[in-house]
Design an enzyme around this catalytic site. Structure first.
Site, mmCIF file in Angstrom:
data_model
loop_
_atom_site.group_PDB
_atom_site.id
_atom_site.type_symbol
_atom_site.label_atom_id
_atom_site.label_comp_id
_atom_site.label_asym_id
_atom_site.label_seq_id
_atom_site.Cartn_x
_atom_site.Cartn_y
_atom_site.Cartn_z
ATOM 1 N N PHE A 1 45.377 44.920 40.481
ATOM 2 C CA PHE A 1 44.218 44.029 40.600
ATOM 3 C C PHE A 1 43.253 44.455 41.703
ATOM 4 C CE2 PHE A 1 46.585 42.279 44.160
ATOM 5 C CZ PHE A 1 45.575 41.935 45.056
ATOM 6 N N LYS B 1 45.672 49.234 30.371
ATOM 7 C CA LYS B 1 46.148 47.855 30.546
ATOM 8 C C LYS B 1 45.730 47.462 31.958
ATOM 9 C CE LYS B 1 48.819 45.151 31.959
ATOM 10 N NZ LYS B 1 48.392 44.072 32.858
ATOM 11 N N GLU C 1 45.838 41.589 34.862
ATOM 12 C CA GLU C 1 45.473 40.322 34.223
ATOM 13 C C GLU C 1 44.708 39.408 35.190
ATOM 14 O OE1 GLU C 1 48.329 41.579 35.097
ATOM 15 O OE2 GLU C 1 49.985 40.143 35.095
ATOM 16 N N ARG C 2 44.650 39.794 36.482
ATOM 17 C CA ARG C 2 43.939 38.953 37.459
ATOM 18 C C ARG C 2 42.427 39.136 37.367
ATOM 19 N NH1 ARG C 2 48.264 37.085 38.040
ATOM 20 N NH2 ARG C 2 49.980 37.998 39.189
ATOM 21 N N SER D 1 52.604 47.723 42.644
ATOM 22 C CA SER D 1 53.621 47.545 43.688
ATOM 23 C C SER D 1 54.817 48.465 43.432
ATOM 24 C CB SER D 1 54.057 46.086 43.714
ATOM 25 O OG SER D 1 54.556 45.730 42.447
ATOM 26 N N CYS E 1 45.675 49.483 49.279
ATOM 27 C CA CYS E 1 46.911 50.244 49.519
ATOM 28 C C CYS E 1 46.741 51.168 50.712
ATOM 29 C CB CYS E 1 47.303 51.028 48.287
ATOM 30 S SG CYS E 1 46.208 52.393 47.959
ATOM 31 N N GLU F 1 55.408 44.931 52.677
ATOM 32 C CA GLU F 1 53.956 45.077 52.495
ATOM 33 C C GLU F 1 53.385 43.668 52.332
ATOM 34 O OE1 GLU F 1 52.460 46.581 48.697
ATOM 35 O OE2 GLU F 1 50.873 47.656 49.749
HETATM 36 P P1 NAD Z 1 51.634 44.760 40.458
HETATM 37 O O1 NAD Z 1 52.743 45.745 40.566
HETATM 38 O O2 NAD Z 1 51.968 43.322 40.513
HETATM 39 O O3 NAD Z 1 50.871 44.958 39.043
HETATM 40 C C1 NAD Z 1 50.369 46.203 38.645
HETATM 41 C C2 NAD Z 1 50.334 46.260 37.112
HETATM 42 O O4 NAD Z 1 51.672 46.140 36.619
HETATM 43 C C3 NAD Z 1 49.531 45.132 36.476
HETATM 44 O O5 NAD Z 1 48.793 45.666 35.402
HETATM 45 C C4 NAD Z 1 50.597 44.161 35.994
HETATM 46 O O6 NAD Z 1 50.215 43.440 34.849
HETATM 47 C C5 NAD Z 1 51.752 45.083 35.678
HETATM 48 N N1 NAD Z 1 53.069 44.417 35.877
HETATM 49 C C6 NAD Z 1 53.377 43.494 36.819
HETATM 50 N N2 NAD Z 1 54.665 43.128 36.720
HETATM 51 C C7 NAD Z 1 55.190 43.835 35.679
HETATM 52 C C8 NAD Z 1 56.491 43.904 35.081
HETATM 53 N N3 NAD Z 1 57.507 43.166 35.532
HETATM 54 N N4 NAD Z 1 56.676 44.749 34.052
HETATM 55 C C9 NAD Z 1 55.667 45.510 33.594
HETATM 56 N N5 NAD Z 1 54.406 45.484 34.120
HETATM 57 C C10 NAD Z 1 54.172 44.663 35.156
HETATM 58 O O7 NAD Z 1 50.556 45.174 41.555
HETATM 59 P P2 NAD Z 1 49.224 44.393 41.985
HETATM 60 O O8 NAD Z 1 49.600 43.162 42.734
HETATM 61 O O9 NAD Z 1 48.308 44.273 40.825
HETATM 62 O O10 NAD Z 1 48.573 45.462 42.995
HETATM 63 C C11 NAD Z 1 48.873 45.519 44.347
HETATM 64 C C12 NAD Z 1 49.844 46.647 44.639
HETATM 65 O O11 NAD Z 1 49.306 47.880 44.210
HETATM 66 C C13 NAD Z 1 50.112 46.817 46.129
HETATM 67 O O12 NAD Z 1 51.488 47.039 46.306
HETATM 68 C C14 NAD Z 1 49.315 48.066 46.496
HETATM 69 O O13 NAD Z 1 49.785 48.771 47.612
HETATM 70 C C15 NAD Z 1 49.442 48.860 45.241
HETATM 71 N N6 NAD Z 1 48.420 49.895 45.112
HETATM 72 C C16 NAD Z 1 48.805 51.181 45.284
HETATM 73 C C17 NAD Z 1 47.867 52.189 45.193
HETATM 74 C C18 NAD Z 1 48.278 53.630 45.364
HETATM 75 O O14 NAD Z 1 47.504 54.507 45.033
HETATM 76 N N7 NAD Z 1 49.468 53.901 45.863
HETATM 77 C C19 NAD Z 1 46.531 51.872 44.935
HETATM 78 C C20 NAD Z 1 46.180 50.537 44.749
HETATM 79 C C21 NAD Z 1 47.142 49.545 44.848
#
Ligand code: NAD
Length: 499
Positions: A149, A173, A176-177, A226, A281, A384
C-alpha cells in the site's frame, strides 16, 4: 461511494465475487470506495487473456515497445496533479509526497525507454569452424506483481514497466488499501498505445494472490510488502516452479558519529523518520548516536524539530509535514507498540499519544514520537513499527553501532553521518545491508541502479529496477549455430573442443 473494479482487456470490469474491501480516506476515517476481491476464476481468466495478448507484444520490436513507455511518461506528467490527489486521498500522504511517489515510478519508466539497448544479446563469432554462438534475452511470458500500500504508484511502476518493455504481459495485484491509482495507470498505458490484455489489474486479497501463485501460466512473481508475506509468497511461487523476487520489511539504522554535523544529522533524521508518517521501507526508524555526549547533543537537536512537525490532512497543502497512517488498524498497532516501548523501559521523550486533530477526530492520525534509551532486546527495536516513531539506541563505540545494524534481522537500508572518510568507507564496506547512505539518510538508488535489501528484507536474488529488472523479466536463450560451409564430413558423438 465509488465502486472500484478490475482492469481486464483494456477496460474496467466489475467484480463478480460479491466480496469487497473498504477503501478509506485515512484523514477522515470515512469509507470512500469499495474494491472488489477477485475469485480464483476471475484471476485465471485475466491471466489467460494476458497470455493470449503477450506473443504479439513480444514480437513488437523493442523500439516500438519503448515508444509506448515514452508516451506513458508524457501522459503521466499530464495527469500528475489528478493522480496525486487520488493517491493522497486513499493513502493519506501529503500531495508533494504523492507526487514524489509518482515521480520515482516515472523515473523507472524513463529508464525502460532504453530497452532496445538493454535487451541486446551477446554474440561470439567463429567459436568453432563455421560455428557462432549467440544469446538472447526473451520474455518470461506472463508475470505477476503483488504490491504494497505504501507506494501505490511507484511500486507497481517499478515492476510493470520493465516487465512490459521486456515483452511480457503483466497481471498486477495492487494493495487493497489504495487501488485507484494502479487502475488509472493501467488506463494510461492503454492510452499510450499498449495493446489490450498486456496489462491486467486484479484486485483482491489472499484468494487472488494464491490464484496467481498457483497459476501455471505465470512465469515470474514479484512481490513487495511485509517480511512474513514475502517469505510465504517466495516459498509458494518457487515451489510451483516460478521465478520469484520478494522484497520485505525493514528497520533502518542511521549512525551518528561524534564528528557529524549535528544539525544536518538531526534534519536528516526528522525527514527520514517522520516523512510519509514513517510508512516507507527506507524510513529511518533507529538513530544510533555514538557516545553519550553525541547522544545528548542529538536528542537536544531532535526534540524541538520533532515538536514543530505539523500533522494533518493532505488537503491542508504545503502546511503539513505528514498525514495520517493508512488504516485504523495500523494506527492502533502503532499506538500499542508505543505503549509497549514505555512498558519495556524506553524513555519516550516526545510523547503524542493523545494526539487529536480538530475536525479530523476520526482520521487515522498518529503524532510524532521519539524514544531514547532503547535497547536491542526491546520489541520496539526488533519490530518494524511502520509509523512516525524514531527509536534512539545509544552506542558506546563505532564498532558497537556497526554491530547493532549488522545483527538486526532486516537489511534494507542504513546510513552513517560523519565527516571522516575512513569511517564512512569502512562502514560501507563492512555493513551487511543492501543500500547504504553516507551523509544521505534515505539512500534510495536512482532508476538506473538497482534497489534491494539483504537478510530478511529480501527473498530471491535480483534487485528491483535498473539492469537487474531486465534480467528478472527475461530468460537467456543461447544458440550455437553451424552453417553448412563449416561442416566437416562425419558425425560427432562426443563433447569436444571446438577447433
Ligand atoms: P503486506 O505484506 O500486508 O501486503 C502486501 C501485499 O500482499 C498486498 O497486495 C496484500 O494484499 C498481499 N497480502 C497480504 N497478506 C497476504 C496473505 N496472507 N497472503 C497473500 N497475500 C497477502 O504489506 P503492506 O502493509 O501493504 O506494505 C508495507 C510493507 O511493505 C512494510 O513491511 C514495508 O517495509 C514493505 N515494503 C518493502 C519494500 C522493499 O522494497 N523492501 C518497499 C515498500 C514496502
Amino acid at each position: 461511494m465509488q465502486d472500484l473494479s478490475h482492469f481486464v482487456d483494456g477496460a474496467r470490469v466489475a467484480g463478480t465475487s460479491g466480496r469487497f474491501g473498504d477503501v478509506y480516506n485515512p484523514a477522515t476515517g470515512e469509507v470512500q470506495a469499495k474494491v472488489p476481491y477477485a475469485t480464483k476464476d476471475e484471476v485465471d481468466a485475466a491471466v489467460a487473456r494476458a497470455a493470449e495478448a503477450q506473443p504479439a507484444w513480444a514480437a513488437t520490436n523493442p523500439q516500438r515497445r519503448a515508444r509506448v513507455m515514452m508516451e506513458f511518461v508524457r501522459l503521466l506528467n499530464r495527469d500528475m496533479d489528478k493522480l496525486a490527489e487520488v493517491l493522497s486521498s486513499e493513502h493519506g500522504k501529503t500531495l508533494p509526497d504523492a507526487k514524489g511517489d509518482l515521480q520515482r515510478g516515472l523515473e523507472v519508466v524513463e529508464f525502460c525507454i532504453g530497452a532496445p539497448h538493454l535487451l541486446k544479446g551477446e554474440y561470439t563469432d567463429s567459436a568453432g569452424p563455421g560455428i557462432d554462438i549467440y544469446s538472447m534475452r526473451q520474455p518470461l511470458g506472463v508475470a505477476a506483481a503483488i504490491m504494497p500500500f505504501n507506494f501505490p504508484a511507484m511500486m507497481p511502476l517499478w515492476h510493470v514497466a520493465p516487465a512490459l518493455v521486456c515483452g511480457n504481459a503483466v497481471v498486477l495485484k495492487p494493495s487493497e488499501r489504495d487501488p485507484s491509482v494502479p487502475l488509472m495507470l493501467a488506463e494510461l498505458f492503454i492510452e499510450a498505445g499498449l495493446p489490450k490484455g498486456c496489462f491486467q489489474v486484479v484486485n483482491g486479497d489472499k484468494e487472488a494472490v494464491d490464484a496467481l501463485l498457483d497459476n501455471d501460466t505465470i512465469g515470474g512473481v514479484s512481490f513487495v510488502g511485509s517480511t512474513p508475506i514475502a517469505q510465504y509468497i517466495y516459498s509458494r511461487a518457487t515451489a510451483n516452479g516460478k521465478r520469484a523476487q520478494c522484497f520485505g520489511g525493514a528497520k533502518n539504522h542511521l549512525i551518528v558519529m561524534p564528528d557529524a554535523d549535528m544539525d544536518q544529522a538531526a534534519d536528516a533524521l526528522v525527514g527520514s523518520g517522520y516523512g510519509a508518517a514513517g510508512e516507507r521501507c527506507m524510513a529511518v526508524s533507529v538513530a544510533v548516536p555514538v557516545g553519550e555526549e553525541t547522544a545528548d547533543r542529538l536528542i537536544d537537536k531532535l526534540v524541538p524539530r520533532i515538536e514543530k512537525l505539523k500533522v494533518g490532512p493532505y488537503t491542508s497543502g504545503d502546511d503539513v509535514d505528514f498525514g495520517p497512517v493508512v488504516t485504523r488498524e495500523a494506527q492502533q498497532r502503532i499506538l500499542s507498540l508505543i505503549d509497549r516501548g514505555v512498558e519495556e523501559g524506553a524513555k519516550l521523550v516526545v510523547d503524542n499519544r493523545n494526539f487529536s486533530l480538530q475536525g479530523y477526530e476520526d482520521g487515522f492520525f498518529v503524532g510524532p514520537h521519539l524514544f531514547d534509551h532503547v535497547t536491542k532486546d526491546m520489541d520496539i527495536y526488533k519490530t518494524e513499527i511502520f509509523g512516525p516513531v524514531l527509536s534512539t539506541v545509544r552506542a558506546g563505540s563505532y564498532e558497537e553501532a556497526l554491530g547493532l545494524a549488522m545483527d538486526h534481522e532486516y537489511g534494507n537500508g542504513t546510513a552513517i553521518f560523519t565527516r571522516d572518510g575512513d569511517t564512512a568507507r569502512d562502514f560501507a564496506n563492512r555493513i551487511n545491508i543492501g543500500m547504504v547512505g553516507v551523509n544521505v539518510p534515505i539512500p534510495v538508488p536512482l532508476a538506473y541502479h538497482t534497489f534491494g535489501g539483504w537478510k530478511k528484507s529480501v527473498f530471491g536474488d535480483l534487485n528491483q529496477h535498473g539492469p537487474d529488472s531486465f534480467k528478472f523479466y527475461t530468460r537467456t536463450k543461447t544458440v550455437t549455430a553451424r552453417w553448412p560451409s563449416g561442416l566437416k564430413e562425419g558425425g560427432e558423438f562426443h563433447f569436444k573442443q571446438m577447433d
